[in-house]
Write a protein that holds these residues in place. Structure first.
Motif, PDB file in Angstrom:
ATOM      1  N   VAL A 155      -0.423  -1.014   5.707  1.00 52.75           N
ATOM      2  CA  VAL A 155      -1.450  -0.849   4.672  1.00 52.75           C
ATOM      3  C   VAL A 155      -2.819  -0.597   5.295  1.00 52.75           C
ATOM      4  O   VAL A 155      -3.548   0.310   4.874  1.00 52.75           O
ATOM      5  CB  VAL A 155      -1.483  -2.078   3.745  1.00 52.75           C
ATOM      6  N   LEU A 156      -3.168  -1.387   6.309  1.00 50.90           N
ATOM      7  CA  LEU A 156      -4.498  -1.248   6.914  1.00 50.90           C
ATOM      8  C   LEU A 156      -4.663   0.064   7.681  1.00 50.90           C
ATOM      9  O   LEU A 156      -5.624   0.798   7.468  1.00 50.90           O
ATOM     10  CB  LEU A 156      -4.789  -2.427   7.835  1.00 50.90           C
ATOM     11  N   THR A 157      -3.732   0.349   8.581  1.00 49.20           N
ATOM     12  CA  THR A 157      -3.898   1.561   9.392  1.00 49.20           C
ATOM     13  C   THR A 157      -3.576   2.818   8.601  1.00 49.20           C
ATOM     14  O   THR A 157      -4.308   3.805   8.663  1.00 49.20           O
ATOM     15  CB  THR A 157      -3.035   1.512  10.663  1.00 49.20           C
ATOM     16  N   GLY A 158      -2.467   2.791   7.858  1.00 50.12           N
ATOM     17  CA  GLY A 158      -2.104   3.965   7.066  1.00 50.12           C
ATOM     18  C   GLY A 158      -3.114   4.255   5.978  1.00 50.12           C
ATOM     19  O   GLY A 158      -3.556   5.394   5.798  1.00 50.12           O
ATOM     20  N   GLY A 159      -3.517   3.221   5.259  1.00 45.33           N
ATOM     21  CA  GLY A 159      -4.519   3.403   4.211  1.00 45.33           C
ATOM     22  C   GLY A 159      -5.868   3.819   4.762  1.00 45.33           C
ATOM     23  O   GLY A 159      -6.559   4.660   4.183  1.00 45.33           O
ATOM     24  N   GLY A 160      -6.250   3.230   5.901  1.00 41.65           N
ATOM     25  CA  GLY A 160      -7.518   3.606   6.514  1.00 41.65           C
ATOM     26  C   GLY A 160      -7.539   5.050   6.977  1.00 41.65           C
ATOM     27  O   GLY A 160      -8.527   5.766   6.789  1.00 41.65           O
ATOM     28  N   LEU A 161      -6.449   5.477   7.593  1.00 41.25           N
ATOM     29  CA  LEU A 161      -6.375   6.871   8.036  1.00 41.25           C
ATOM     30  C   LEU A 161      -6.360   7.833   6.854  1.00 41.25           C
ATOM     31  O   LEU A 161      -6.978   8.899   6.905  1.00 41.25           O
ATOM     32  CB  LEU A 161      -5.148   7.081   8.921  1.00 41.25           C
ATOM     33  N   LEU A 162      -5.660   7.475   5.784  1.00 45.07           N
ATOM     34  CA  LEU A 162      -5.666   8.329   4.593  1.00 45.07           C
ATOM     35  C   LEU A 162      -7.055   8.386   3.969  1.00 45.07           C
ATOM     36  O   LEU A 162      -7.484   9.432   3.487  1.00 45.07           O
ATOM     37  CB  LEU A 162      -4.641   7.825   3.576  1.00 45.07           C
ATOM     38  N   ALA A 163      -7.766   7.258   3.975  1.00 47.68           N
ATOM     39  CA  ALA A 163      -9.124   7.238   3.431  1.00 47.68           C
ATOM     40  C   ALA A 163     -10.068   8.114   4.251  1.00 47.68           C
ATOM     41  O   ALA A 163     -11.023   8.684   3.709  1.00 47.68           O
ATOM     42  CB  ALA A 163      -9.650   5.809   3.384  1.00 47.68           C
ATOM     43  N   LEU A 164      -9.799   8.236   5.552  1.00 48.95           N
ATOM     44  CA  LEU A 164     -10.619   9.086   6.411  1.00 48.95           C
ATOM     45  C   LEU A 164     -10.233  10.562   6.324  1.00 48.95           C
ATOM     46  O   LEU A 164     -10.881  11.409   6.926  1.00 48.95           O
ATOM     47  CB  LEU A 164     -10.509   8.633   7.870  1.00 48.95           C
ATOM     48  N   GLY A 165      -9.149  10.849   5.606  1.00 53.61           N
ATOM     49  CA  GLY A 165      -8.707  12.227   5.471  1.00 53.61           C
ATOM     50  C   GLY A 165      -7.683  12.656   6.494  1.00 53.61           C
ATOM     51  O   GLY A 165      -7.340  13.829   6.574  1.00 53.61           O
ATOM     52  N   TRP A 166      -7.186  11.731   7.281  1.00 51.73           N
ATOM     53  CA  TRP A 166      -6.171  12.029   8.289  1.00 51.73           C
ATOM     54  C   TRP A 166      -4.806  11.796   7.655  1.00 51.73           C
ATOM     55  O   TRP A 166      -4.220  10.727   7.796  1.00 51.73           O
ATOM     56  CB  TRP A 166      -6.377  11.142   9.519  1.00 51.73           C
ATOM     57  N   ARG A 167      -4.290  12.791   6.971  1.00 52.65           N
ATOM     58  CA  ARG A 167      -3.067  12.638   6.185  1.00 52.65           C
ATOM     59  C   ARG A 167      -1.828  12.432   7.046  1.00 52.65           C
ATOM     60  O   ARG A 167      -1.006  11.563   6.748  1.00 52.65           O
ATOM     61  CB  ARG A 167      -2.864  13.862   5.299  1.00 52.65           C
ATOM     62  N   ILE A 168      -1.649  13.224   8.084  1.00 51.01           N
ATOM     63  CA  ILE A 168      -0.417  13.159   8.883  1.00 51.01           C
ATOM     64  C   ILE A 168      -0.249  11.793   9.543  1.00 51.01           C
ATOM     65  O   ILE A 168       0.780  11.135   9.338  1.00 51.01           O
ATOM     66  CB  ILE A 168      -0.367  14.316   9.906  1.00 51.01           C
ATOM     67  N   PRO A 169      -1.222  11.299  10.327  1.00 50.73           N
ATOM     68  CA  PRO A 169      -1.013   9.976  10.937  1.00 50.73           C
ATOM     69  C   PRO A 169      -1.006   8.856   9.905  1.00 50.73           C
ATOM     70  O   PRO A 169      -0.325   7.846  10.092  1.00 50.73           O
ATOM     71  CB  PRO A 169      -2.163   9.825  11.921  1.00 50.73           C
ATOM     72  N   GLY A 170      -1.722   9.011   8.808  1.00 51.63           N
ATOM     73  CA  GLY A 170      -1.715   7.986   7.764  1.00 51.63           C
ATOM     74  C   GLY A 170      -0.347   7.826   7.137  1.00 51.63           C
ATOM     75  O   GLY A 170       0.144   6.712   6.943  1.00 51.63           O
ATOM     76  N   ILE A 171       0.288   8.945   6.839  1.00 47.26           N
ATOM     77  CA  ILE A 171       1.630   8.898   6.244  1.00 47.26           C
ATOM     78  C   ILE A 171       2.645   8.386   7.257  1.00 47.26           C
ATOM     79  O   ILE A 171       3.539   7.610   6.910  1.00 47.26           O
ATOM     80  CB  ILE A 171       2.007  10.278   5.684  1.00 47.26           C
ATOM     81  N   VAL A 172       2.496   8.789   8.522  1.00 48.26           N
ATOM     82  CA  VAL A 172       3.403   8.294   9.568  1.00 48.26           C
ATOM     83  C   VAL A 172       3.298   6.773   9.663  1.00 48.26           C
ATOM     84  O   VAL A 172       4.318   6.071   9.726  1.00 48.26           O
ATOM     85  CB  VAL A 172       3.092   8.963  10.928  1.00 48.26           C
ATOM     86  N   GLN A 173       2.085   6.246   9.654  1.00 52.34           N
ATOM     87  CA  GLN A 173       1.897   4.803   9.733  1.00 52.34           C
ATOM     88  C   GLN A 173       2.537   4.092   8.547  1.00 52.34           C
ATOM     89  O   GLN A 173       3.229   3.090   8.714  1.00 52.34           O
ATOM     90  CB  GLN A 173       0.402   4.461   9.782  1.00 52.34           C
ATOM     91  N   LEU A 174       2.291   4.600   7.348  1.00 50.16           N
ATOM     92  CA  LEU A 174       2.855   3.962   6.157  1.00 50.16           C
ATOM     93  C   LEU A 174       4.381   3.963   6.183  1.00 50.16           C
ATOM     94  O   LEU A 174       5.022   2.953   5.890  1.00 50.16           O
ATOM     95  CB  LEU A 174       2.348   4.663   4.897  1.00 50.16           C
TER      96      LEU A 174
END
Length: 109
Positions: free
Chosen positions: A74-93
């Motif tokens: 939630v923290l890393t994936g959501g944070g990356l998605l909030a920053l606009g980094w879709r690929i690593p955010g989705i990978v983290q989630l």
């Protein structure tokens, strides 16, 4: 910019996103492997304890690992998605969420 392109000037390019995603994937896999190992060792140690009216060490360890991995997702994936980094955010989630489900299932079984 041609009409078919939808890139914003403030969005990171795909190359760095994939690089960050791969680097974080390696870290995620190490965390998941460590969690699975800890739950396995706790389950092995439970086999040597007598009695056992209290909750087993494996289920407690699995619950802790599940919260760690789920919170990390939630923290890393959501944070990356909030920053606009879709690929690593989705990978983290996806990866950390699947790892949380894995250790949760290990503790229940």
């Amino acid at each position: 910019m041609s009409p078919g392109e939808m890139h914003s000037a403030d969005e990171p390019s795909t190359g760095p996103q994939i690089g960050v995603g791969v680097a974080l994937l390696l870290v995620d896999l190490v965390l998941i492997a460590g969690s699975v190992y800890c739950v396995g060792v706790a389950g092995w140690a439970d086999g040597y304890e007598s009695g056992g009216s209290a909750a087993s060490g494996a289920s407690q360890t699995a619950a802790q690992a599940m919260w760690l991995l789920g919170g990390g997702a939630v923290l890393t994936g959501g944070g990356l998605l909030a920053l606009g980094w879709r690929i690593p955010g989705i990978v983290q989630l996806v990866v950390l969420g699947a790892g949380a489900a894995l250790v949760s299932a290990m503790g229940a079984g």
